[in-house]
Structures are given as structure tokens and as C-alpha cells.
Design a protein around this motif. Structure first.
Motif, PDB file in Angstrom:
ATOM      1  N   LYS A 429     -11.395  33.434  43.146  1.00  0.00           N
ATOM      2  CA  LYS A 429     -10.800  32.060  42.635  1.00  0.00           C
ATOM      3  C   LYS A 429      -9.603  32.496  41.728  1.00  0.00           C
ATOM      4  N   ARG A 430      -8.876  33.610  41.969  1.00  0.00           N
ATOM      5  CA  ARG A 430      -7.860  33.961  40.979  1.00  0.00           C
ATOM      6  C   ARG A 430      -6.552  33.204  41.181  1.00  0.00           C
ATOM      7  N   ASP A 431      -5.656  33.279  40.323  1.00  0.00           N
ATOM      8  CA  ASP A 431      -4.499  32.352  40.316  1.00  0.00           C
ATOM      9  C   ASP A 431      -3.449  32.915  41.208  1.00  0.00           C
ATOM     10  N   THR A 432      -3.556  34.090  41.367  1.00  0.00           N
ATOM     11  CA  THR A 432      -2.362  34.484  42.310  1.00  0.00           C
ATOM     12  C   THR A 432      -2.312  34.524  43.674  1.00  0.00           C
ATOM     13  N   TYR A 433      -1.276  35.329  44.469  1.00  0.00           N
ATOM     14  CA  TYR A 433      -1.373  34.971  45.708  1.00  0.00           C
ATOM     15  C   TYR A 433      -2.483  35.392  46.525  1.00  0.00           C
ATOM     16  N   VAL A 434      -3.108  34.576  47.342  1.00  0.00           N
ATOM     17  CA  VAL A 434      -4.370  34.910  48.346  1.00  0.00           C
ATOM     18  C   VAL A 434      -3.749  34.849  49.576  1.00  0.00           C
ATOM     19  N   PRO A 435      -4.203  35.876  50.585  1.00  0.00           N
ATOM     20  CA  PRO A 435      -3.729  35.956  51.850  1.00  0.00           C
ATOM     21  C   PRO A 435      -4.313  34.789  52.622  1.00  0.00           C
ATOM     22  N   PRO A 436      -3.791  34.324  53.745  1.00  0.00           N
ATOM     23  CA  PRO A 436      -4.575  33.419  54.745  1.00  0.00           C
ATOM     24  C   PRO A 436      -5.807  33.794  55.255  1.00  0.00           C
ATOM     25  N   ARG A 572       5.432  34.994  17.576  1.00  0.00           N
ATOM     26  CA  ARG A 572       6.592  34.980  18.447  1.00  0.00           C
ATOM     27  C   ARG A 572       6.276  36.136  19.215  1.00  0.00           C
ATOM     28  N   ASN A 573       5.843  37.549  18.777  1.00  0.00           N
ATOM     29  CA  ASN A 573       5.822  38.557  19.807  1.00  0.00           C
ATOM     30  C   ASN A 573       4.631  38.361  20.762  1.00  0.00           C
ATOM     31  N   LEU A 574       3.493  37.640  20.409  1.00  0.00           N
ATOM     32  CA  LEU A 574       2.412  37.504  21.204  1.00  0.00           C
ATOM     33  C   LEU A 574       2.863  36.397  22.260  1.00  0.00           C
ATOM     34  N   PHE A 575       3.754  35.430  22.047  1.00  0.00           N
ATOM     35  CA  PHE A 575       4.318  34.403  22.816  1.00  0.00           C
ATOM     36  C   PHE A 575       5.095  35.094  23.884  1.00  0.00           C
ATOM     37  N   ARG A 576       5.872  36.002  23.401  1.00  0.00           N
ATOM     38  CA  ARG A 576       6.742  36.847  24.435  1.00  0.00           C
ATOM     39  C   ARG A 576       5.893  37.809  25.223  1.00  0.00           C
ATOM     40  N   LYS A 577       5.067  38.116  24.623  1.00  0.00           N
ATOM     41  CA  LYS A 577       4.298  39.056  25.661  1.00  0.00           C
ATOM     42  C   LYS A 577       3.421  38.126  26.634  1.00  0.00           C
ATOM     43  N   LEU A 578       3.047  37.147  26.463  1.00  0.00           N
ATOM     44  CA  LEU A 578       2.407  36.077  27.379  1.00  0.00           C
ATOM     45  C   LEU A 578       3.438  35.758  28.448  1.00  0.00           C
ATOM     46  N   ILE A 579       4.685  35.104  27.908  1.00  0.00           N
ATOM     47  CA  ILE A 579       5.742  35.012  28.856  1.00  0.00           C
ATOM     48  C   ILE A 579       5.978  36.196  29.768  1.00  0.00           C
ATOM     49  N   ARG A 580       5.970  37.276  29.090  1.00  0.00           N
ATOM     50  CA  ARG A 580       6.329  38.501  30.377  1.00  0.00           C
ATOM     51  C   ARG A 580       5.300  38.612  31.216  1.00  0.00           C
ATOM     52  N   SER A 584       5.784  38.433  35.217  1.00  0.00           N
ATOM     53  CA  SER A 584       5.260  39.503  36.110  1.00  0.00           C
ATOM     54  C   SER A 584       4.612  38.941  37.156  1.00  0.00           C
ATOM     55  N   LYS A 585       3.664  38.088  36.839  1.00  0.00           N
ATOM     56  CA  LYS A 585       2.688  37.556  37.951  1.00  0.00           C
ATOM     57  C   LYS A 585       3.506  36.695  39.034  1.00  0.00           C
ATOM     58  N   GLU A 586       4.313  35.936  38.507  1.00  0.00           N
ATOM     59  CA  GLU A 586       5.144  35.158  39.347  1.00  0.00           C
ATOM     60  C   GLU A 586       5.770  35.987  40.200  1.00  0.00           C
ATOM     61  N   LYS A 587       6.600  37.189  39.741  1.00  0.00           N
ATOM     62  CA  LYS A 587       7.489  37.868  40.576  1.00  0.00           C
ATOM     63  C   LYS A 587       6.596  38.645  41.537  1.00  0.00           C
ATOM     64  N   GLU A 588       5.566  39.103  41.105  1.00  0.00           N
ATOM     65  CA  GLU A 588       4.365  39.726  42.002  1.00  0.00           C
ATOM     66  C   GLU A 588       4.011  38.865  43.103  1.00  0.00           C
ATOM     67  N   GLU A 589       3.789  37.502  42.878  1.00  0.00           N
ATOM     68  CA  GLU A 589       3.229  36.573  43.760  1.00  0.00           C
ATOM     69  C   GLU A 589       4.422  36.081  44.752  1.00  0.00           C
ATOM     70  N   TRP A 590       5.564  36.281  44.390  1.00  0.00           N
ATOM     71  CA  TRP A 590       6.941  35.807  45.186  1.00  0.00           C
ATOM     72  C   TRP A 590       7.140  36.853  45.949  1.00  0.00           C
ATOM     73  N   LEU A 591       6.901  38.106  45.598  1.00  0.00           N
ATOM     74  CA  LEU A 591       7.078  39.284  46.423  1.00  0.00           C
ATOM     75  C   LEU A 591       6.191  39.505  47.858  1.00  0.00           C
ATOM     76  N   LEU A 592       4.982  39.171  47.196  1.00  0.00           N
ATOM     77  CA  LEU A 592       3.798  39.181  48.282  1.00  0.00           C
ATOM     78  C   LEU A 592       4.081  38.088  49.450  1.00  0.00           C
ATOM     79  N   ARG A 593       4.523  36.865  49.009  1.00  0.00           N
ATOM     80  CA  ARG A 593       4.795  35.740  49.844  1.00  0.00           C
ATOM     81  C   ARG A 593       6.017  36.176  50.776  1.00  0.00           C
TER      82      ARG A 593
END
Length: 631
Positions: A429-436, A572-580, A584-593
């Protein structure tokens, strides 16, 4: 009252540098590193480094002052100092050639005892099981090493024996739950006393020497020295929990290191695998085939949470089926297949396994045995095959365990393209990319290949077009029938037969024209109504809505800026860390797709190329046949 001086209190007194710790303990750097590894003391990172280093700006290795004070009372410190004294005195005896005194000193060589450290670091048995992952992974790695300068043969032999003992416990208790093949090795996960223990068994490759800059074997051997004591304690407790004799008794020919086995690495490994195919001696008279008593869940129904009880019952029933997954099955492993992971898996789930006795030792039955149900082969074809057994590839065993059922063997036959080997250690039930393929496991309605989906889409389009044509014909027939009824009524009530319209009176002509106009209006209304119904029933092509990506991106950027403005300065540092992390998760999902899209395109192109070549070959064969017919 005296005013405290600078750096006499606070963070400056909580930390101590490594050099100061060496002076305080009066140890060398190697002995200090060994002591810290054994006691579990590690460097710390302070909040304010300049304060902790008493104003110094250079980067130092810092420890907690309490940890170093704790090491002052350790008995191992005196043993390490005895090592230093022993080295000085033995060097003096060697220099003056006093071999009699040197022999006496070697007999009194000081030995480090780590039993009390294991009890200190793990007060309870569950604490030791929680920290068993790194222990098993490192010992399995060292059990495959040959004799090196910093790794004596006795240490690797001890690692080999302890790991085999642990695997025998896993087989006897049937506690294995998940397996996975990776480029690093074979992942195993067992459930022991309610704790999940995961370790890696490396692939068997001939040892390649590594430079000292890449791997520090000396530090690793210190960890192994502690982990061997820890695993020995753990194995003793686990064996007595199952009423098994400890240490386990193996056949006299097994695990006996002599000159032949030490020279030949294949025989060294084969003896280790052969030891896993033997049953252990029990201290009680319980039969080996006797199953464990089922958990009486009815006693727990007194609790108010019935859903939790139902879930526990379902899990207990599923695990009971999994423990006997391969019960009644007999496997035969070909010589090209890696035997160690398959022997562990098959025997852990109640199956029997063997291999060619002329190549490896430890086999229990031959290939010609008619009771063999499955033969594991990792080659495209075999010269001789038996009808009474299934010839499968090794991945079938791993996939059956992960899906907790016996899968159909048609996808794992010799020469077949294997389905994807999915990891059971990821969250479904993860939010990242799941293969078909993983989605299809959880939703059986999604089980289909790309070719089947393409064919079905074509069939659906053709069926939809046929339905549209059928609806059109029905509507046309209804309109034609209504028009015929209106014309018949008009002929019936419009005027007498055989009477000429020019000879009628003007009044009759006027009445006839009014009637005809009314009938035409009624007919027009009916046709309009039918046409409206036809429009409602007809299928219209959808319009493509063009999405402006620039506007969407601009809206996201504006929303992100508004969120960043609302964050307080201290967060702000915590917010920047969450955004990073999110980026990174979105980039990883895009690369996998993207990777999956490229793979799908390559497979489609390969299929198209095969079809073209087949058509060309068929056309060439037809042309050759026509030429032969003409001749």
C-alpha cells in the motif's frame, strides 16, 4: 561565589576527543577501536561543535564523556594491557633466543572472554533476536572466505558451523516466511519468537582478493569475534526450546576439515550444503512428522474486539498452511542450479530434496526415482525427461513461498520466459510506483498481458461499432414504419378513390388541404421526437481536453510559495527537508515509469519485428512453392 570559567560546564564537559580518551584509558588506537566495537561505544555528533571542542574550529572525533568513563571499569582493558606486556616480554625472549621461556609464555597467552559483554548488551533473549540481522549477514559472509592474513581458517570454520546450526533450527522449526533473489545474494526472513529476522546469504563466487583501501578486514573480524559468541548463545537457547540436542550431531564425514577439503573449495562448500540435508537428533521421543498443536483461538473470544480475533485466526491458519507448503513433494536439483538456498527453502516447508550423488555428497535418492514430483533445471532443454514429474526453473520455488501457495508450473517450464520476480519486503500500500504485475497479484482482474489487453481493446471497439450500426438500423426501421402508417392513414382519410382532385369543390379542396397540413405537422412532430431519441441513444466521440502544463506548473509553484511563507522560521529547515524528500520520491517514481515505458516499447517492437519476419518467411515459402508448381 566564584564565577565559572569558560568551557568548564555545559556541552564542553559532555564530550571528549578521541586523543584525550586514548590518554585517559592508556590504550593504543587499535586496542581502543577494538574495545569500542565490543562494548558498542560509537562517536557522537554534538549540536554545537565549537562549544563541544572548547572553541576549536577543527573537526575532531568526539565521544560522550560518560561512555569513556564507563570503559574505565571494563575487565577487557586489563587483558589488552596484558597483551602489551606479553608482546614486550616475548619479543625480548625471542631476541636473546630464550626459547624455553618463550614456550612457557606462549602457553600462558592471555585470552579475551566476551561472555559478560553479550549479557550486558542483551539483557533479555528477545533483545538478542532483534539484533540478529547484522550478525547473521556478516557471519554468512565470513563463512565463505578462505584463509587470509587477518581472517584465520579457524574463524571462518566457526562461522560456517554456527550458520549451519542456525539454518538447521530454521528448518526444524519451519519458521521461514519470505525469500527473495537479489544481486547481493539470497534474502531470507524468519519469524522467531515473534521477531522477524532477516539475513542475506551471498552468491557463491570464487574469492577475489580486495585491496586494503577498499575493505578493512581487521575491523570486520572484530565484529565477527563478538557475533560468534552471541550466535553461539542464541543457538543454544533456540535448540533447547525445540528439544534438540546441542551441539547438533552430524555424520562423521561432514564438516571435517582436512587437507583435501581445504585445498578444493567446491568440496568445502558441498559439505556445508550436504549437512543441511540431514535430520537432527532430538532429546525427546516426539515424531518428526508430528505437527505442532493449533492455537486455541476460542479462548480469546472473551475479548470485545472480535475483528482482531478473526484476523489472528486467519493469520494462524495461513501460517499453518505455509509451514506444510511442500509436504509430500520430492525435488531433484540439477548440477547447474545453486543448491544451498533451495535446500533451505524446500526442507523448511516440509519437502524432500536430493541431487546427483556422483557430483556432490549428501544426496538421499537418485534421479531415476519414480516418486520425484519436481525436477529443478536451469537450462533450455534436457536430453532425457520423465513423464511423471514437472521440470521447472528455480524461481518457481521462491514465488510459491512468497505467494504462500503452489503456483501453476506452466509459466516456469524449461525455456519459458519467467514472470517478474517481485520482492515480498515492500509495502503493497505504498504511495510510490507500483509495477502492474504487483497490482495484478492483489487484484486478480488485472492479470493480463499487454498483447491480450491490445486484442481485447480492438475487440471492444469492433463490438461497439457493431452495436452502433444495430441501433442505427433499428431507428431507421422505426422511422420507416411510422412513415408508412402515416401515409396509409392519409390515403384512407384523405379522399375517395377514383375522384379527381381538380373536379372537387373549392370547399372540399380547402378542407382537404387543412387536413393534410395537420397530418404533416403530426408526422413532423413524431419524426422530431424519434430523431431526438436517436440522438440520445447514439454514441458521440469524446472531445480531447487540452491541459495547459505551464499553467498547472505555475499554480503548483505559487501554492508551494504560499506554503513556504506560512512556515515559521524555526521550522524552515524541516520544511525544506520534507520538500527534498518529496521531490526525490517523485523523481524516483518518474524514472521507474520511464524505465517501464521503455521496456514495454522494446517488447512491442520486438514482437512487431518477429511478426514481420514471420510474414516475410511465409511469403518467401509461398513464392518458392508457386515456382515449383510452375516448373
Amino acid at each position: 561565589m566564584r564565577r565559572p570559567k569558560k568551557y568548564e560546564a555545559g556541552e564542553a564537559t559532555q564530550y571528549i576527543s578521541r586523543r584525550a580518551a586514548l590518554r585517559k584509558l592508556q590504550l593504543s588506537l587499535n586496542d581502543f577501536r577494538r574495545l569500542c566495537i565490543l562494548k558498542g561505544v560509537y562517536p557522537r555528533e554534538p549540536k554545537h561543535r565549537r562549544r563541544a571542542q572548547k572553541g576549536s574550529s577543527e573537526i575532531k572525533i568526539l565521544y560522550h564523556t560518560k561512555d569513556i568513563r564507563f570503559l574505565l571499569h571494563e575487565p577487557i582493558v586489563w587483558t589488552l594491557r596484558d597483551y602489551k606486556i606479553f608482546a614486550k616480554k616475548s619479543g625480548r625472549d625471542r631476541a636473546i633466543k630464550d626459547f624455553r621461556n618463550l614456550k612457557r609464555r606462549l602457553a600462558l597467552f592471555p585470552e579475551i572472554k566476551l561472555d559478560h559483554i553479550v549479557k550486558e548488551r542483551y539483557p533479555t533473549f528477545i533483545d538478542a533476536l532483534k539484533d540478529l540481522d547484522d550478525c547473521l549477514t556478516l557471519l554468512f559472509l565470513f563463512s565463505t572466505f578462505p584463509s587470509l592474513h587477518l581472517i584465520p581458517r579457524e574463524q571462518s570454520n566457526l562461522c560456517r558451523r554456527l550458520t549451519i546450526e542456525f539454518l538447521h533450527y530454521v528448518i526444524a522449526s519451519k519458521s521461514l516466511r519470505k525469500v527473495f533473489i537479489s544481486i547481493k545474494g539470497y534474502y531470507f526472513q524468519a519469524e522467531i519468537k515473534g521477531q522477524k529476522v532477516t539475513w542475506i546469504v551471498p552468491h557463491y563466487y570464487p574469492f577475489k582478493p580486495q585491496s586494503r583501501q577498499e575493505v578493512d578486514f581487521k575491523v570486520m573480524s572484530i565484529f565477527v569475534e563478538f557475533y560468534t559468541i552471541m550466535l553461539g548463545f542464541t543457538n543454544y537457547r533456540l535448540y533447547h526450546g525445540l528439544n534438540l540436542a546441542y551441539p547438533p550431531q552430524f555424520p562423521s564425514s561432514m564438516l571435517q576439515d582436512n587437507e583435501e577439503t581445504l585445498k578444493d573449495e567446491t568440496s568445502f562448500v558441498s559439505e556445508r550444503i550436504a549437512a543441511l540435508n540431514f535430520e537432527l537428533l532430538r532429546t525427546d521421543k516426539v515424531q518428526e512428522d508430528e505437527e505442532e498443536p493449533d492455537i486455541d483461538m476460542e479462548l480469546l473470544e472473551q475479548d470485545g474486539d472480535s475483528k482482531r480475533i478473526i484476523k489472528m485466526k486467519q493469520e494462524a491458519q495461513e501460517i499453518a498452511r505455509l509451514r506444510n507448503l511442500f509436504k509430500g513433494l520430492k525435488f531433484f536439483i540439477n548440477r547447474e542450479v545453486p543448491r544451498e538456498p533451495l535446500v533451505i527453502i524446500i526442507r523448511s516447508f516440509g519437502g524432500k530434496v536430493s541431487w546427483d550423488s556422483s557430483v556432490f555428497s549428501g544426496s538421499t535418492y537418485d534421479e531415476s526415482d519414480e516418486t520425484i514430483t519436481h525436477q529443478i533445471v536451469d537450462r533450455p532443454s534436457l536430453s532425457t525427461q520423465y513423464i511423471s514429474r514437472d521440470y521447472i526453473q528455480p524461481q518457481w520455488v521462491f514465488d510459491c513461498v512468497n505467494q504462500r501457495q503452489l503456483l501453476p508450473t506452466n509459466k516456469y517450464f524449461l525455456g519459458e520466459e519467467l514472470p517478474p520476480h517481485l520482492s515480498p519486503f515492500v509495502d503493497a500500500k505504498r504511495d510510490t510506483y507500483v509495477p502492474p504485475e504487483e497490482k495484478a497479484l492483489h487484484d486478480p482482474s488485472l492479470i493480463e498481458t499487454h498483447a491480450q489487453s491490445d486484442d481485447e481493446s480492438d475487440e471492444e471497439e469492433a463490438a461497439q461499432n457493431e452495436d452502433d450500426t444495430v441501433d442505427q438500423e433499428l431507428l431507421d426501421a422505426q422511422l420507416q414504419r411510422a412513415y408508412q402508417q402515416e401515409t396509409a392513414e392519409y390515403k384512407k382519410y384523405g379522399g375517395p378513390d377514383g375522384v379527381n382532385e381538380d373536379e372537387e369543390d373549392t370547399d372540399d379542396d380547402f378542407d382537404g388541404e387543412q387536413e393534410s397540413d395537420e397530418e404533416e405537422e403530426e408526422l413532423d412532430e413524431k419524426t422530431k421526437r424519434l430523431q431526438e431519441e436517436k440522438k440520445k441513444m447514439s454514441v458521440q466521440s469524446g472531445k480531447v481536453h487540452k491541459v495547459n502544463k505551464r499553467q498547472l506548473h505555475k499554480a503548483e509553484v505559487d501554492e508551494h510559495r504560499l506554503q513556504a511563507r506560512m512556515v515559521k522560521p524555526r521550522h524552515r529547515n524541516l520544511f525544506r527537508k520534507l520538500i527534498r524528500e518529496k521531490q526525490s520520491k517523485e523523481k524516483e517514481e518518474w524514472l521507474l515509469r520511464k524505465k517501464r515505458r521503455n521496456i514495454d516499447n522494446d517488447t512491442k517492437e520486438a514482437k512487431k519485428l518477429v511478426k514481420r519476419e514471420a510474414k516475410k518467411a511465409a511469403a518467401a515459402a509461398a513464392a518458392a512453392a508457386s515456382q515449383l508448381g510452375v516448373k
